[in-house]
Design a protein around this motif. Structure first.
Motif, short mmCIF file in Angstrom:
data_model
loop_
_atom_site.label_atom_id
_atom_site.label_comp_id
_atom_site.label_asym_id
_atom_site.label_seq_id
_atom_site.Cartn_x
_atom_site.Cartn_y
_atom_site.Cartn_z
N VAL A 73 -4.43 -0.84 5.42
CA VAL A 73 -3.59 -0.05 6.15
C VAL A 73 -3.60 -0.54 7.60
O VAL A 73 -4.53 -0.43 8.19
CB VAL A 73 -3.79 1.43 5.97
CG1 VAL A 73 -3.14 1.92 4.63
CG2 VAL A 73 -5.11 1.77 6.18
N GLY A 74 -2.26 -0.64 8.10
CA GLY A 74 -2.48 -1.10 9.60
C GLY A 74 -2.35 -2.70 9.88
O GLY A 74 -2.46 -2.97 10.90
N CYS A 112 -7.25 2.72 1.26
CA CYS A 112 -7.18 1.65 2.69
C CYS A 112 -7.13 0.37 2.30
O CYS A 112 -6.72 -0.31 3.32
CB CYS A 112 -8.44 2.21 3.34
SG CYS A 112 -9.77 1.79 2.60
N LEU A 118 0.77 -1.25 -0.06
CA LEU A 118 0.00 0.12 0.15
C LEU A 118 0.80 1.11 0.08
O LEU A 118 0.59 2.24 -0.45
CB LEU A 118 -0.92 0.07 0.97
CG LEU A 118 -2.29 -0.60 0.82
CD1 LEU A 118 -3.00 -1.01 2.13
CD2 LEU A 118 -3.05 0.17 -0.22
N THR A 119 2.02 0.94 0.35
CA THR A 119 2.91 2.27 0.50
C THR A 119 3.28 2.87 -1.07
O THR A 119 3.29 3.81 -1.38
CB THR A 119 4.17 2.22 0.93
OG1 THR A 119 4.72 0.96 0.76
CG2 THR A 119 4.07 2.20 2.60
N TRP A 134 1.45 -4.17 6.75
CA TRP A 134 1.90 -2.94 6.81
C TRP A 134 2.78 -2.38 7.94
O TRP A 134 3.66 -1.68 7.75
CB TRP A 134 0.43 -2.11 7.14
CG TRP A 134 0.41 -0.58 7.22
CD1 TRP A 134 0.80 -0.04 8.43
CD2 TRP A 134 0.54 0.33 6.29
NE1 TRP A 134 0.64 1.31 8.19
CE2 TRP A 134 0.84 1.66 6.94
CE3 TRP A 134 0.54 0.43 4.77
CZ2 TRP A 134 0.89 2.68 6.34
CZ3 TRP A 134 0.41 1.81 4.55
CH2 TRP A 134 0.62 2.76 4.90
N LEU A 190 -10.79 -1.47 8.18
CA LEU A 190 -9.43 -1.40 8.80
C LEU A 190 -9.20 -2.30 10.06
O LEU A 190 -8.15 -2.29 10.61
CB LEU A 190 -9.18 0.17 9.43
CG LEU A 190 -9.16 1.02 8.22
CD1 LEU A 190 -8.57 2.46 8.87
CD2 LEU A 190 -8.32 0.65 7.26
N SER A 191 -10.18 -2.89 10.45
CA SER A 191 -9.97 -3.71 11.40
C SER A 191 -9.99 -5.20 10.92
O SER A 191 -9.98 -6.31 11.54
CB SER A 191 -11.33 -3.95 12.58
OG SER A 191 -12.32 -3.80 11.89
#
Lengths: 194, 191
Positions: B181-182, B154, B79-80, B186, B103-104
């Motif tokens: 992301v996260g 995302c 994703l970067t 990531w 995101l979770s």
């Protein structure tokens, strides 16, 4: 499209606290901290993201009231969880001790066992490699009988390890490092006559 | 796929011939990346292959992850990389309500895409960014998922359902096992 394609890569700012792009910080659980970080490091971005409360309100209002409430509750729960986790980590950090033990192997030969480094979030394998390089001796990660892992360095290097740890890993308080002699005697007292 | 944190496995160097192959495959899959390929995968640089759990291999340059691939599935950019060159990929958008689930680590469901906040190629209001030239995206293609009101993507993953079918059905699974992301990938620290 041809000209558009030659655009230089976008510069992306990532949050220093949760590593997400700042616009996603609100989902990370450390919202408050992220906001502070952003304010300090990228004030202009912070202004755009956080001071435009009116914009945020309109965006949020697209969701139904019910969903909003749920989202908020969820966010709170997440934040609480993250906080608790952090508290636990720091507590563990304060409680954990690094023990440098000198074990007699064969009369005048010693090995040095270092245990407890994992409590400070260090990678044992990497540290073992470092020790090996620094002292030019064998150094490995071994399993202990109690189920944990420790680093075994060949040779009597307990003092050097103490110095090295203090120098390179300042996150370990000096008081949390203990030097142990053989298996029974404690504290860096005078070595037993050999 | 990367919901849990994990630690990288063995790191090995990629043969230069294999490296050329990867480069060609990336260009074939993402033709719009071609003008930037020299910035992303410089010809002379040594690529590294890092093995990560679940038979995923991650290609990286030094300590920057670039692409990952699950067995012989399509190569998917990290994703970067997507954040740097967002216009080079097929994009869709989800509504605000879906962000927190994505995101979770939840599976992306279709209603998040078909609701007023979401954008699919072929929608009347998709605009240039999400239009994909008016073409529908087929199942099995890699798409980048943006979020309503956010600048950066995302999620990235492989579509489980063609966008045309999505518009008709308005329910079901959109993307499974993506990289968001996260997640573990990531947060992966390669240094």
């Amino acid at each position: 499209m041809a000209e558009v394609d030659a655009r230089p890569p976008k510069d992306v700012v990532y949050c220093g606290v949760c590593t997400l792009p700042p616009e996603y910080c609100e989902y990370g659980g450390t919202t408050k901290k992220c906001e502070d970080w952003l304010e300090k490091n990228h004030p202009s971005l912070h202004e755009r993201l956080h001071d435009s409360t009116a914009a945020a309100a309109t965006q949020l209002s697209e969701l139904s009231v019910d969903a909003q409430k749920r989202a908020e509750k969820d966010a709170q729960k997440k934040a609480a969880k993250a906080e608790a986790q952090e508290a636990r980590a720091s507590e563990k950090r304060a409680a954990s001790k690094v023990i440098i033990k000198r074990v007699e192997r064969n009369k005048r030969k010693y090995v040095t066992e270092v245990s407890g480094l994992e409590g400070f979030g260090l990678d044992l394998k990497k540290i073992a490699k470092e020790f090996g390089k620094k002292f030019a001796t064998g150094s490995s990660v071994t399993k202990t009988s109690s189920g944990g892992e420790e680093i075994t360095v060949q040779g009597d290097v307990s003092d050097d390890i103490l110095d090295w740890l203090l120098e390179h890993h300042e996150e370990i308080p000096e008081d949390n490092i203990e030097q142990v002699e053989d298996k029974k005697k404690k504290g860096g007292a005078a070595p037993p006559a050999v | 796929m990367f919901k849990k944190d994990f630690s990288p496995g063995a790191k090995s160097k990629v043969k230069s011939s294999a490296q050329r192959g990867i480069r060609a495959k990336v260009i074939e899959q993402y033709p719009l990346l071609e003008p930037h390929i020299d910035d992303i995968l410089p010809k002379k640089e040594q690529l590294d292959l890092v093995k990560i759990p679940d038979r995923v291999s991650l290609y990286c340059l030094g300590s920057t992850p670039l692409f990952w691939q699950h067995m012989d599935d399509p190569i998917i950019p990290h994703l970067t990389l997507v954040h740097k060159y967002p216009w080079c990929f097929t994009r869709i958008r989800i509504d605000r309500g879906a962000i927190r689930f994505v995101l979770s680590g939840a599976t992306l469901m279709v209603p998040g895409l078909t609701s007023p906040g979401g954008r699919l190629p072929g929608d009347a209001d998709a605009g240039e960014e999400y239009g994909n030239g008016g073409k529908d995206v087929e199942a099995g293609e890699v798409v980048v998922v943006d979020a309503e009101g956010k600048e950066h993507a995302c999620l990235i993953g492989v579509l489980k359902m063609g966008t045309k079918e999505m518009r008709e059905k308005k329910k079901g699974v959109g993307i499974e096992n993506g990289h968001y992301v996260g997640d573990g990938l990531w947060k992966l620290d390669l240094s």
